[in-house]
Design a protein around this motif. Structure first.
Motif, PDB file in Angstrom:
ATOM      1  N   ARG A   1     -60.306  16.345  32.442  1.00 49.52           N
ATOM      2  CA  ARG A   1     -59.796  15.308  31.528  1.00 49.52           C
ATOM      3  C   ARG A   1     -61.061  15.370  30.663  1.00 49.52           C
ATOM      4  O   ARG A   1     -62.201  15.024  30.690  1.00 49.52           O
ATOM      5  N   VAL A   2     -60.658  15.515  29.254  1.00 51.28           N
ATOM      6  CA  VAL A   2     -61.423  15.411  28.191  1.00 51.28           C
ATOM      7  C   VAL A   2     -61.014  14.454  27.244  1.00 51.28           C
ATOM      8  O   VAL A   2     -59.905  14.419  26.633  1.00 51.28           O
ATOM      9  N   GLU A   3     -61.993  13.541  26.797  1.00 50.00           N
ATOM     10  CA  GLU A   3     -61.672  12.395  25.860  1.00 50.00           C
ATOM     11  C   GLU A   3     -63.042  12.094  24.979  1.00 50.00           C
ATOM     12  O   GLU A   3     -64.042  12.276  25.495  1.00 50.00           O
ATOM     13  N   VAL A   4     -62.597  12.114  23.671  1.00 51.73           N
ATOM     14  CA  VAL A   4     -63.579  11.823  22.571  1.00 51.73           C
ATOM     15  C   VAL A   4     -63.533  10.493  21.739  1.00 51.73           C
ATOM     16  O   VAL A   4     -62.204  10.324  21.574  1.00 51.73           O
ATOM     17  N   TRP A   5     -64.365   9.714  21.824  1.00 49.38           N
ATOM     18  CA  TRP A   5     -64.425   8.653  20.943  1.00 49.38           C
ATOM     19  C   TRP A   5     -65.404   8.614  19.756  1.00 49.38           C
ATOM     20  O   TRP A   5     -66.373   8.977  19.883  1.00 49.38           O
ATOM     21  N   ARG A   6     -64.733   7.986  18.667  1.00 50.31           N
ATOM     22  CA  ARG A   6     -65.446   8.105  17.512  1.00 50.31           C
ATOM     23  C   ARG A   6     -65.481   6.611  16.781  1.00 50.31           C
ATOM     24  O   ARG A   6     -64.380   6.053  16.825  1.00 50.31           O
ATOM     25  N   ALA A   7     -66.929   5.811  16.651  1.00 53.77           N
ATOM     26  CA  ALA A   7     -66.812   4.603  16.359  1.00 53.77           C
ATOM     27  C   ALA A   7     -65.881   3.765  17.184  1.00 53.77           C
ATOM     28  O   ALA A   7     -65.277   2.652  16.392  1.00 53.77           O
ATOM     29  N   GLY A   8     -65.823   3.990  18.410  1.00 57.54           N
ATOM     30  CA  GLY A   8     -65.111   3.060  19.223  1.00 57.54           C
ATOM     31  C   GLY A   8     -63.677   3.198  19.422  1.00 57.54           C
ATOM     32  O   GLY A   8     -62.876   2.501  20.183  1.00 57.54           O
ATOM     33  N   ARG A   9     -63.198   4.264  18.736  1.00 57.18           N
ATOM     34  CA  ARG A   9     -61.806   4.669  18.723  1.00 57.18           C
ATOM     35  C   ARG A   9     -61.563   6.250  19.235  1.00 57.18           C
ATOM     36  O   ARG A   9     -62.219   6.899  18.830  1.00 57.18           O
ATOM     37  N   ARG A  10     -60.664   6.235  20.336  1.00 55.00           N
ATOM     38  CA  ARG A  10     -60.332   7.421  20.755  1.00 55.00           C
ATOM     39  C   ARG A  10     -59.536   8.327  19.894  1.00 55.00           C
ATOM     40  O   ARG A  10     -58.696   8.133  19.563  1.00 55.00           O
TER      41      ARG A  10
ATOM     42  N   THR B   1     -54.501  26.705  16.824  1.00 55.24           N
ATOM     43  CA  THR B   1     -55.493  25.196  16.376  1.00 55.24           C
ATOM     44  C   THR B   1     -54.570  24.323  15.589  1.00 55.24           C
ATOM     45  O   THR B   1     -53.480  24.720  15.057  1.00 55.24           O
ATOM     46  N   GLY B   2     -55.110  23.014  15.549  1.00 55.25           N
ATOM     47  CA  GLY B   2     -54.286  21.973  14.948  1.00 55.25           C
ATOM     48  C   GLY B   2     -55.186  20.806  14.876  1.00 55.25           C
ATOM     49  O   GLY B   2     -56.292  20.903  15.503  1.00 55.25           O
ATOM     50  N   ARG B   3     -54.739  19.771  14.416  1.00 57.24           N
ATOM     51  CA  ARG B   3     -55.393  18.528  14.505  1.00 57.24           C
ATOM     52  C   ARG B   3     -54.881  17.320  15.111  1.00 57.24           C
ATOM     53  O   ARG B   3     -53.567  17.099  14.961  1.00 57.24           O
ATOM     54  N   SER B   4     -55.567  16.581  15.789  1.00 55.44           N
ATOM     55  CA  SER B   4     -54.972  15.437  16.576  1.00 55.44           C
ATOM     56  C   SER B   4     -54.663  14.282  15.653  1.00 55.44           C
ATOM     57  O   SER B   4     -55.317  14.278  14.526  1.00 55.44           O
ATOM     58  N   ALA B   5     -53.927  13.007  16.320  1.00 56.95           N
ATOM     59  CA  ALA B   5     -53.543  12.172  15.233  1.00 56.95           C
ATOM     60  C   ALA B   5     -54.785  11.265  15.043  1.00 56.95           C
ATOM     61  O   ALA B   5     -54.915  10.646  13.850  1.00 56.95           O
ATOM     62  N   GLY B   6     -55.972  11.443  15.932  1.00 58.99           N
ATOM     63  CA  GLY B   6     -57.160  10.968  15.353  1.00 58.99           C
ATOM     64  C   GLY B   6     -58.166  11.435  14.602  1.00 58.99           C
ATOM     65  O   GLY B   6     -59.129  11.053  14.220  1.00 58.99           O
TER      66      GLY B   6
END
Length: 266
Positions: A163-172, A221-226
Motif C-alpha cells: 500500500r503506497v499513499e502520498v499526501w501533499r499539504a494534508g491532502r492525499r 504513465t499518467g497523472r492521478s486526480a491529485g
C-alpha cells in the motif's frame, strides 16, 4: 509456534538537511539487521545512501521500519544494495515493512530500491506513507518478481501486499493498494500473462510533463486526480523491465524536478 523461531525488528531513521550549502545526513538511527553504507555525494549534489541487510533475507515475522526526513533545500536518494529476498514462512506469519517519508518545502527525496523477490511460500506486506509540504519533491519506485522464476517458483509465494499513499499539504494525492495471493486465478492469462516482473512508481514535482514515457505492451504513465505522476510496467525479463524503468524515471525526473540524470556509483 516453534520454540526455535525468533524474529527481528530492524529500524532505520534518517534525517537529511543542509549545512554550508550542501546536503548532509544530520541523524541516523540504525538497528540491525538494517544499516546504511556511508553517504556518497553525487556530482549533482544529491546525497545518496545504500540500505543494507547483511542477513540472508527477510523471514516470516520479521518487521522493518524505515523513516526518512528531508529538510528544505536538501536532496536525498535512498537505494538498496541488493534485492529484498523474502524467505518462506512455514508458520504462516508475514514479514512486514513500514516506510514513513517526510519532505519539507524545497526538499527532494527519491527512493528507488532493488526488486522484491518472494520465495515460494513467503508472505510479505508493506506500507509506504509519504507526507509532503507544498513545494516538496518525491520519487518512489518498486519492482516485483513473480518469484524465483529460474527455479520453477513463478507465482508460488503465499501473499504479497503493498500500500503506497502520498499526501501533499494534508491532502492525499496518490493511493495504490495491491494484494496478490497466487492461485489458479492469478496464474491465468490476463493477470500476469507471460510476464515475470512488474514495476510501479510515483513522482510529485512542480514541473510539467509534456513527454509522457510509454512503451506499448511494457510501460505506461499518467497523472492521478491529485496531480501525482504514476507509472506501471511489466515485462518477461528483468533486464528489459529495468532498462525501460530507468529511461522513464530519468525522463520524469528531468521534467518534474528539472534534475540532471543520476550518476550512481556502486
Amino acid at each position: 509456534m516453534s520454540l526455535l523461531r525468533h524474529t527481528r525488528t530492524g529500524l532505520l531513521h534518517l534525517h537529511f538537511g543542509m549545512r554550508n550549502g550542501r546536503t548532509v545526513l544530520l541523524r541516523d538511527l540504525q538497528k540491525a539487521p538494517l544499516m546504511i553504507v556511508r553517504p556518497f555525494e553525487l556530482p549533482c549534489g544529491t546525497l545518496m545512501v545504500f540500505v543494507v541487510n547483511p542477513t540472508g533475507g527477510v523471514l516470516g515475522g520479521d518487521h522493518s521500519e524505515l523513516r526518512v526526513t528531508v529538510d528544505g533545500g536538501a536532496r536525498a536518494l535512498v537505494l538498496t544494495q541488493s534485492a529484498t529476498r523474502v524467505q518462506p514462512s512455514p508458520d504462516g506469519e508475514a514479514a512486514t515493512q513500514e516506510l514513513h517519508l517526510k519532505v519539507a518545502a524545497g526538499g527532494r527525496l527519491e527512493v528507488y530500491p532493488e526488486r522484491t523477490l518472494p520465495f515460494a511460500g513467503s508472505i510479505f506486506r508493506q506500507h509506504l506513507r509519504a507526507e509532503l509540504e507544498e513545494g516538496a519533491e518525491l520519487g518512489v519506485t518498486e519492482t516485483l518478481a513473480s518469484g524465483r522464476v529460474g527455479m520453477g517458483e513463478r507465482l508460488r509465494f503465499g501473499e504479497y501486499a503493498s500500500r503506497v499513499e502520498v499526501w501533499r499539504a494534508g491532502r492525499r494525492v496518490y493511493l495504490d493498494a495491491l494484494r496478490l495471493c497466487p492461485g489458479d486465478h492469478t496464474r491465468a492469462p490476463g493477470v500476469w500473462g507471460g510476464h515475470n516482473y512488474a514495476a510501479s512508481g510515483v513522482w510529485v514535482g512542480s514541473g510539467e510533463v509534456k513527454d509522457w514515457p510509454a512503451v506499448p505492451g511494457l510501460l505506461a504513465t499518467g497523472r492521478s486526480a491529485g496531480g501525482a505522476v504514476w507509472l506501471r510496467a511489466s515485462a518477461e525479463r528483468g533486464p528489459e523491465l529495468d532498462a525501460a524503468l530507468n529511461v522513464a524515471r530519468e525522463s520524469l525526473r528531468g521534467q518534474l524536478f528539472g534534475a540532471a540524470a543520476l550518476q550512481i556509483r556502486r
